[in-house]
Design an enzyme around this catalytic site. Sequence first.
Site, short mmCIF file in Angstrom:
data_model
loop_
_atom_site.label_atom_id
_atom_site.label_comp_id
_atom_site.label_asym_id
_atom_site.label_seq_id
_atom_site.Cartn_x
_atom_site.Cartn_y
_atom_site.Cartn_z
N GLY A 8 -64.79 17.81 -0.04
CA GLY A 8 -65.82 17.58 -1.04
C GLY A 8 -65.82 16.13 -1.46
O GLY A 8 -64.99 15.33 -1.02
N ARG A 11 -64.21 13.79 -7.34
CA ARG A 11 -64.35 14.58 -8.58
C ARG A 11 -65.23 15.81 -8.42
O ARG A 11 -65.88 16.26 -9.35
CB ARG A 11 -64.89 13.70 -9.71
CG ARG A 11 -63.95 12.62 -10.13
CD ARG A 11 -62.81 13.24 -10.93
NE ARG A 11 -61.76 12.26 -11.17
CZ ARG A 11 -60.52 12.40 -10.74
NH1 ARG A 11 -60.16 13.43 -10.06
NH2 ARG A 11 -59.63 11.49 -11.03
N SER A 12 -65.22 16.39 -7.24
CA SER A 12 -66.03 17.58 -6.97
C SER A 12 -65.34 18.87 -7.40
O SER A 12 -65.98 19.90 -7.50
CB SER A 12 -66.35 17.67 -5.48
OG SER A 12 -65.15 17.81 -4.73
N LYS A 14 -62.45 19.78 -5.66
CA LYS A 14 -61.81 20.25 -4.43
C LYS A 14 -60.30 20.46 -4.60
O LYS A 14 -59.76 21.46 -4.14
CB LYS A 14 -62.11 19.32 -3.25
CG LYS A 14 -61.59 17.93 -3.39
CD LYS A 14 -62.16 17.01 -2.32
CE LYS A 14 -61.73 15.58 -2.56
NZ LYS A 14 -62.20 15.02 -3.81
N ALA A 33 -47.84 15.01 -0.92
CA ALA A 33 -48.66 13.96 -1.51
C ALA A 33 -48.75 12.77 -0.55
O ALA A 33 -47.73 12.29 -0.08
CB ALA A 33 -48.05 13.52 -2.83
N HIS A 49 -51.29 14.93 -12.11
CA HIS A 49 -51.28 15.97 -11.09
C HIS A 49 -49.95 16.72 -11.08
O HIS A 49 -49.91 17.95 -10.96
CB HIS A 49 -51.56 15.39 -9.70
CG HIS A 49 -52.99 15.11 -9.45
ND1 HIS A 49 -53.93 16.11 -9.33
CD2 HIS A 49 -53.66 13.93 -9.30
CE1 HIS A 49 -55.12 15.57 -9.10
NE2 HIS A 49 -54.98 14.25 -9.10
N ARG A 53 -48.91 21.07 -12.02
CA ARG A 53 -48.21 22.03 -11.16
C ARG A 53 -46.99 22.56 -11.90
O ARG A 53 -46.32 21.83 -12.63
CB ARG A 53 -47.81 21.37 -9.85
CG ARG A 53 -49.01 20.89 -9.05
CD ARG A 53 -48.64 20.39 -7.67
NE ARG A 53 -47.75 19.26 -7.65
CZ ARG A 53 -48.14 17.98 -7.62
NH1 ARG A 53 -49.42 17.69 -7.63
NH2 ARG A 53 -47.26 17.01 -7.59
#
Length: 171
Positions: A8, A11-12, A14, A33, A49, A53
Site C-alpha cells: 500500500g 500511511r495507508s 498496511k 525490521a 513501532h 508490539r
Amino acid sequence: MSVLFVIGGARSGKSRHAQTRIEALPGRLAFIATGQAFDTEMEARIARHRADRGPRWKTVEAPIDLPAAIDGAARHADALLVDCLTLWLSNLMLANHDVETGIEKLCGALKVCPVPVTLVANEVGMGIVPENALARRFRDEAGRLNQRIAAVADEVVLVAAGLPLSMKRPG
C-alpha cells in the site's frame, strides 16, 4: 509455506493490517525490521513501532541480509513479520549490493521458510515519474521487487485508506 504480502501507499494502514493479521496467529512472533535510525525522527518512529508490539514479539534487525534473517528467525518463532521491503531495497541500493541477487535470495528464503511470513511494502509506482535517475531506478526496482514477491506469495492484500483489498487469495 504461507506467505502474505501486504502492499500500500505511505500511511495507508498496511503495517497495522499486517500486524493485526499476524497477531491472530498462535505462538511466538518475530518482527524483522529493515529500517535504520539515521536521525531522531526515525528513532522515534522505531520506538513507537516497538511500543505497539507486545511481549510475544522478538525484534530482529536486518537492513541488508534479509534472507538470512528470515532463516534465523524462523528457527525461534512461529510466524514472521517483515517491515518493510521498500526500506530493504533502499538499503541494498545505497550499499551498492546486487538487487537482482538479493531478490533471488529473498524469494528462495520465502519458498523454504517453515513458518508463516508476512511482508510489507510500499506501492511506489502510482505517482508521477521521478525527475532524477536514482529515484527512477528505485521506483523501477521497487516495482519489480513487488511483482516478484506477489508471485511467490500465497495471498496479496492492497491497503488503501486503512481498508484491505484482497488481490490474491490463498488456494
